[in-house]
Design a protein around this motif. Structure first.
Motif, PDB file in Angstrom:
ATOM      1  N   SER A   1       0.549   5.753  -0.349  1.00 34.08           N
ATOM      2  CA  SER A   1      -0.311   6.928  -0.504  1.00 34.08           C
ATOM      3  C   SER A   1      -0.109   7.475  -1.910  1.00 34.08           C
ATOM      4  O   SER A   1       0.886   7.173  -2.578  1.00 34.08           O
ATOM      5  CB  SER A   1       0.057   8.000   0.523  1.00 34.08           C
ATOM      6  OG  SER A   1       1.314   8.584   0.214  1.00 34.08           O
TER       7      SER A   1
ATOM      8  N   GLU B   1      -3.639   4.769  -2.090  1.00 35.25           N
ATOM      9  CA  GLU B   1      -4.661   5.385  -1.241  1.00 35.25           C
ATOM     10  C   GLU B   1      -4.604   6.894  -1.340  1.00 35.25           C
ATOM     11  O   GLU B   1      -3.533   7.478  -1.482  1.00 35.25           O
ATOM     12  CB  GLU B   1      -4.455   4.987   0.227  1.00 35.25           C
ATOM     13  CG  GLU B   1      -4.677   3.533   0.503  1.00 35.25           C
ATOM     14  CD  GLU B   1      -4.524   3.198   1.975  1.00 35.25           C
ATOM     15  OE1 GLU B   1      -3.853   3.961   2.714  1.00 35.25           O
ATOM     16  OE2 GLU B   1      -5.080   2.169   2.397  1.00 35.25           O
ATOM     17  N   LYS B   2      -5.770   7.497  -1.262  1.00 38.74           N
ATOM     18  CA  LYS B   2      -5.884   8.951  -1.212  1.00 38.74           C
ATOM     19  C   LYS B   2      -6.778   9.266  -0.020  1.00 38.74           C
ATOM     20  O   LYS B   2      -7.895   8.739   0.070  1.00 38.74           O
ATOM     21  CB  LYS B   2      -6.492   9.475  -2.518  1.00 38.74           C
ATOM     22  CG  LYS B   2      -6.291  10.943  -2.725  1.00 38.74           C
ATOM     23  CD  LYS B   2      -6.595  11.324  -4.162  1.00 38.74           C
ATOM     24  CE  LYS B   2      -6.192  12.767  -4.382  1.00 38.74           C
ATOM     25  NZ  LYS B   2      -6.420  13.178  -5.750  1.00 38.74           N
ATOM     26  N   HIS B   3      -6.268  10.076   0.889  1.00 39.13           N
ATOM     27  CA  HIS B   3      -6.990  10.408   2.122  1.00 39.13           C
ATOM     28  C   HIS B   3      -7.370   9.146   2.894  1.00 39.13           C
ATOM     29  O   HIS B   3      -8.470   9.042   3.441  1.00 39.13           O
ATOM     30  CB  HIS B   3      -8.226  11.250   1.825  1.00 39.13           C
ATOM     31  CG  HIS B   3      -7.923  12.504   1.058  1.00 39.13           C
ATOM     32  ND1 HIS B   3      -7.177  13.534   1.577  1.00 39.13           N
ATOM     33  CD2 HIS B   3      -8.240  12.859  -0.204  1.00 39.13           C
ATOM     34  CE1 HIS B   3      -7.059  14.497   0.678  1.00 39.13           C
ATOM     35  NE2 HIS B   3      -7.693  14.103  -0.428  1.00 39.13           N
ATOM     36  N   GLY B   4      -6.466   8.158   2.899  1.00 38.04           N
ATOM     37  CA  GLY B   4      -6.679   6.943   3.658  1.00 38.04           C
ATOM     38  C   GLY B   4      -7.627   5.930   3.037  1.00 38.04           C
ATOM     39  O   GLY B   4      -7.919   4.906   3.630  1.00 38.04           O
ATOM     40  N   ARG B   5      -8.113   6.208   1.831  1.00 41.05           N
ATOM     41  CA  ARG B   5      -9.040   5.315   1.128  1.00 41.05           C
ATOM     42  C   ARG B   5      -8.393   4.766  -0.120  1.00 41.05           C
ATOM     43  O   ARG B   5      -7.802   5.522  -0.902  1.00 41.05           O
ATOM     44  CB  ARG B   5     -10.279   6.112   0.690  1.00 41.05           C
ATOM     45  CG  ARG B   5     -11.509   5.825   1.483  1.00 41.05           C
ATOM     46  CD  ARG B   5     -12.704   6.620   0.978  1.00 41.05           C
ATOM     47  NE  ARG B   5     -13.446   5.835  -0.002  1.00 41.05           N
ATOM     48  CZ  ARG B   5     -13.961   6.317  -1.113  1.00 41.05           C
ATOM     49  NH1 ARG B   5     -13.828   7.584  -1.425  1.00 41.05           N
ATOM     50  NH2 ARG B   5     -14.630   5.544  -1.921  1.00 41.05           N
ATOM     51  N   GLY B   6      -8.520   3.466  -0.356  1.00 43.11           N
ATOM     52  CA  GLY B   6      -7.997   2.875  -1.579  1.00 43.11           C
ATOM     53  C   GLY B   6      -8.730   3.421  -2.787  1.00 43.11           C
ATOM     54  O   GLY B   6      -9.962   3.473  -2.793  1.00 43.11           O
ATOM     55  N   VAL B   7      -7.974   3.873  -3.788  1.00 41.09           N
ATOM     56  CA  VAL B   7      -8.607   4.437  -4.979  1.00 41.09           C
ATOM     57  C   VAL B   7      -8.238   3.695  -6.259  1.00 41.09           C
ATOM     58  O   VAL B   7      -8.988   3.728  -7.230  1.00 41.09           O
ATOM     59  CB  VAL B   7      -8.293   5.947  -5.157  1.00 41.09           C
ATOM     60  CG1 VAL B   7      -8.954   6.760  -4.074  1.00 41.09           C
ATOM     61  CG2 VAL B   7      -6.806   6.207  -5.188  1.00 41.09           C
TER      62      VAL B   7
ATOM     63  N   THR C   1       0.844  -1.195   0.000  1.00 39.79           N
ATOM     64  CA  THR C   1       0.000   0.000   0.000  1.00 39.79           C
ATOM     65  C   THR C   1       0.876   1.242   0.000  1.00 39.79           C
ATOM     66  O   THR C   1       1.873   1.296   0.726  1.00 39.79           O
ATOM     67  CB  THR C   1      -0.917   0.010   1.244  1.00 39.79           C
ATOM     68  OG1 THR C   1      -1.728  -1.156   1.231  1.00 39.79           O
ATOM     69  CG2 THR C   1      -1.802   1.238   1.261  1.00 39.79           C
TER      70      THR C   1
END
Length: 68
Positions: A5, A28-34, A3
């Motif tokens: 960022s 991840e962007k802002h803690g969310r997988g994108v 993972t």
């Protein structure tokens, strides 16, 4: 699965590519997988399994043209 960022992926693009050759990388962007980045070999293996090989659906040919 590794993972990173979005910032790490941007600043360490070469490292992300090298890592992706060994295993998929979750961005991840802002803690969310994108997005998940996979190697060409893994993409082709998955395409064959899903029956999408050589049908032009999000293929690798021409993917670099115009940022597509």
């Amino acid at each position: 699965m590794k993972t990173m960022s979005a910032r790490e992926a941007k600043n360490g693009f070469g490292l992300m590519i090298d890592t992706t050759r060994a295993e998929p990388v979750l961005i991840e962007k802002h803690g969310r997988g994108v997005v998940v980045v996979v190697s060409v070999e893994e993409y082709e293996r998955l395409s064959v399994q899903s029956g999408r090989a050589d049908k032009g659906e999000a293929g690798t040919k021409g993917a670099s043209k115009g940022g597509q």
